[in-house]
Design an enzyme around this catalytic site. Structure first.
Site, mmCIF file in Angstrom:
data_model
loop_
_atom_site.group_PDB
_atom_site.id
_atom_site.type_symbol
_atom_site.label_atom_id
_atom_site.label_comp_id
_atom_site.label_asym_id
_atom_site.label_seq_id
_atom_site.Cartn_x
_atom_site.Cartn_y
_atom_site.Cartn_z
ATOM 1 N N SER A 550 41.282 42.480 36.778
ATOM 2 C CA SER A 550 41.979 41.949 35.605
ATOM 3 C C SER A 550 43.054 40.969 36.069
ATOM 4 C CB SER A 550 42.549 43.093 34.771
ATOM 5 O OG SER A 550 42.884 42.677 33.481
ATOM 6 N N ASP A 636 33.746 42.176 27.120
ATOM 7 C CA ASP A 636 35.150 42.394 27.482
ATOM 8 C C ASP A 636 36.055 41.543 26.586
ATOM 9 O OD1 ASP A 636 37.610 42.710 28.652
ATOM 10 O OD2 ASP A 636 36.943 42.278 30.687
ATOM 11 N N HIS A 671 35.650 45.704 29.549
ATOM 12 C CA HIS A 671 36.674 45.601 30.580
ATOM 13 C C HIS A 671 36.592 46.727 31.613
ATOM 14 C CE1 HIS A 671 40.260 43.529 31.925
ATOM 15 N NE2 HIS A 671 40.919 44.664 32.003
#
Length: 699
Positions: A550, A636, A671
């Protein structure tokens, strides 16, 4: 021998289509902008909506990646088997008492998903309330969201996501029959809260841009279209979450971005309640509320309390003018969390990267801390469901010590071990060494590093290393027990966590010194940590694999551009690498709330230039790059699928040597990657096999 293969077919070549961003007198070329589907909102809800050209390109990338890594197939299978061997398959959490029952989760042997259960408070046979394995059947992806029971324990509201987009569907289960009611709530985010009488359910609704923006009240037995709007946030840069005070008198509507927050209280005993403001929002003032009787206990950074303090305020008027210090601010000691009980106040704090729990007896003002002896460790506070109790729960672990769950009596100070994490294949803490060292950054900052290695690993510079980093949003990386990483450590790797600026390991200033105009500190700290590991004899340049996900994936992209010679490989999971283009798109779910973290390049020429100076996608240059694996998820909503895809395309088209450059796109997840505790291991094994092959390729 672990190696990369040379595929028969060459790597996919993404078409170049001219797209220019013109702003603040500058031009930025984005030749792969077409990879972002125009119907991206629809793709989040239904992956089948992805345009065929983009789907074909992603599938070609996945096929190429599998061909490159074909030589690791046996290794990946072995890694999955040994990582699974460290998981207790029929595991169960410690039951959490609440009135006549105790609630817990468990797994069945071979089960991918949790079972939500309860048993009589004092023990006895448990009952399965929600069977995650059964509910997941027929879905490529399945994850539970929030779960909340009514006060009379008659019903259970439960949320699930079957796409990976974090857009949940909520159902209500009648626990006497085990059947779900006809009620069905869609596009739900965040927490759930029941009214005191159990007739109404409060939830957070996503808006048309996928942002959690509104709180609604659902009356059981009525359609969602009739749900009452309780609160709507008008600022697109603010997200809405929902929780309850521990005394359960109020639901707390929490609002905020990365710098400022605001809270409203909703009386759960009043079926027609409207929210009541605690204290109006003030720029860069954050606060979180807890209730104790007729007062609030508030964690805040107000009045210059950089590392936060605790104040009290009367429920009748909790505005800023009535806040009174309870635990004053102490620079360098950051208060992370707090929980109010009828007779005690508990806080979790951290000083110089070491956490501790402090108990305050409210009747006497006496306080004491729960301390631990290891040099580096992780500590988590679990306040529990009950308010009128002297018991609280915490979980301790370190890089060598499996998780230990304790019940702690705040009055008697008795500590009872309720569970120790089992490692079925065996684990000897004495076979490993954990320690902490410091790197010195270019500006003199001392950056902590948490280390793990086998006791018999030679520390002569020959060992490979996996260096993990994050460094954003004030999130600290815990030095907690990780069973999976033992698969690399047992193969001779040194595992290290770089506690770089942008996190809060050393207080709030450690965070602010790694954001916006100071973001480069995060990247430079990570490089300094890599050098420190080499200088201390743990590893050597070219034998380090860097890993982050991320915003940590952005860190990976940045150091790949600035210090490629240090790394044998880069593993970038759901990497936020297209920073400038994302921050220029106000329609994306996370963009407006992210401006306080990175700056707003739409309004500010300075922010535009600053982000452009480090955005990994925009700074790919003609040079040799280490082997790079980028992992993404099609649905995501946080780091959209096109970010790693565009980055990989530009890397391949620009680099002059090195590699290989591989993209792995999960076409049915978001995600968090694959759902299911065993299915997820396949992605971990992919990353670890890539790390091993990267080091092997460098000799």
């Amino acid at each position: 021998m672990i190696r990369f293969e040379t595929p028969v077919r060459p790597a996919p070549v993404a078409p170049v289509r001219e797209h220019v961003v013109r702003l603040h007198g500058r031009e930025v070329h984005d030749p792969y902008a077409w990879i972002k589907a125009e119907n991206w909102r629809a793709v989040l809800e239904d992956p089948k909506a992805l345009p065929e050209e983009i789907r074909a390109y992603l599938e070609a990338e996945n096929a190429y990646g599998e061909a490159v890594l074909a030589g690791t197939d046996a290794l990946r299978a072995a890694l999955v088997e040994e990582m699974r061997g460290r998981i207790k398959e029929d595991d169960s959490s410690v039951p959490e008492p609440d009135g006549p029952f105790a609630y817990y989760t468990r797994y069945r042997e071979g089960g991918e998903h949790p079972l939500v259960c309860r048993q009589p408070r004092d023990g006895g046979e448990g009952t399965i309330l929600l069977d995650g394995d059964a509910l997941a059947q027929g879905h490529g992806y399945f994850a539970f969201g929030s779960i909340a029971h009514t006060r009379d324990h008659a019903r259970l509201a439960w949320a699930s996501d079957t796409e990976g987009s974090e857009s949940y569907v909520v159902r209500v289960r009648e626990l006497s029959t085990g059947e779900d009611l006809p009620d069905r709530l869609e596009r739900v985010a965040g927490g759930l809260a029941w009214s005191a009488d159990g007739r109404a359910l409060y939830y957070v609704e996503r808006d048309e841009n996928h942002r959690p923006a509104r709180v609604r009240r659902h009356l059981l037995g009525t359609p969602q279209d009739d749900d009452v709007l309780v609160y709507a946030e008008g600022d697109a840069g603010w997200f809405v979450t929902l929780g309850e005070t521990r005394a359960r008198d109020f639901a707390v509507i929490s609002l905020g971005d990365h710098e400022t927050s605001e809270a409203w209280l909703l009386d759960l005993a009043d079926p027609e309640a409207t929210p009541r403001l605690v204290a109006k929002r003030e720029r860069e003032v954050r606060y979180d509320v807890e209730q104790r009787g007729d007062a609030l206990v508030i964690l805040t950074n107000a009045d210059g309390a950089e590392d936060f303090k605790l104040v009290t305020a009367p429920l009748s008027d909790p505005s800023r003018g009535n806040w009174r210090d309870l635990v004053p601010h102490r620079p360098g000691t950051m208060i992370l969390d707090h929980a109010a009980f009828s007779g005690h106040l508990v806080r979790l704090e951290r000083e110089d990267a070491r956490p501790r729990i402090v108990i305050l007896a409210l009747a006497t003002g006496e306080e004491h801390a729960i301390r631990f002896e290891e040099e580096t460790y992780s500590l988590g506070m679990r306040a529990g469901e009950e308010y009128d109790t002297t018991r609280m729960r915490f979980v301790y672990s370190s890089l060598t010590t499996p998780g230990e769950t304790f019940d702690y009596d705040m009055a008697s100070r008795e500590r009872v071990l309720r569970k120790r994490q089992e490692v079925p294949s065996g684990h000897d803490p004495a076979a490993y060494v954990t320690k902490r060292l410091f790197a010195t950054a270019a500006d003199g900052a001392r950056v902590p590093i948490s280390l793990l290695h086998r006791a018999d690993t030679p520390l002569d510079g020959s060992a490979p290393a996996l260096l993990y980093g994050y460094g954003s949003y004030g999130i600290a990386m815990p030095a907690s027990f990780r069973t999976n990483i033992l698969s690399l450590v047992d193969r001779g790797f040194v595992f290290a966590i770089a506690h770089v600026r942008g996190g809060t390991e050393k207080g709030w200033r450690w965070y602010t010194d790694g954001k916006r105009e100071k973001k480069a500190n995060t990247f430079e700290d990570f490089v300094a940590c890599a050098h420190a590991l080499c200088e201390a004899g743990y590893t050597a340049p070219g034998r380090i694999v860097a890993q982050g996900g991320s915003a940590g994936g952005m860190l990976m992209g940045a150091v790949a551009n600035t210090a490629p010679e240090l790394f044998a490989g880069i593993v970038a999971e759901v990497p936020f690498v297209d920073v400038l283009n994302t921050m220029l798109d106000a329609d994306l779910p996370l963009t407006p709330p992210e401006w306080p973290e990175w700056g707003n390049p739409i309004e500010s020429a300075e922010a535009f230039a600053q982000i452009l100076s480090y955005s990994p996608y925009d700074n790919v240059r003609p040079q040799a790059y280490p082997a790079i694996l980028a992992m993404g998820g099609l649905t995501d909503p946080r780091v959209t699928y096109w970010e790693p895809t565009k980055w990989i395309a530009r890397l391949r088209a620009t680099m002059t040597g090195g590699g290989p450059i591989v993209l792995h796109m999960n076409m049915g997840a978001g995600h968090g990657g694959a759902s299911g505790r065993f299915k997820h291991l396949e992605e971990v094994a992919l990353a670890y096999a890539f790390a091993l092959a990267s080091v092997e390729a460098r000799g």
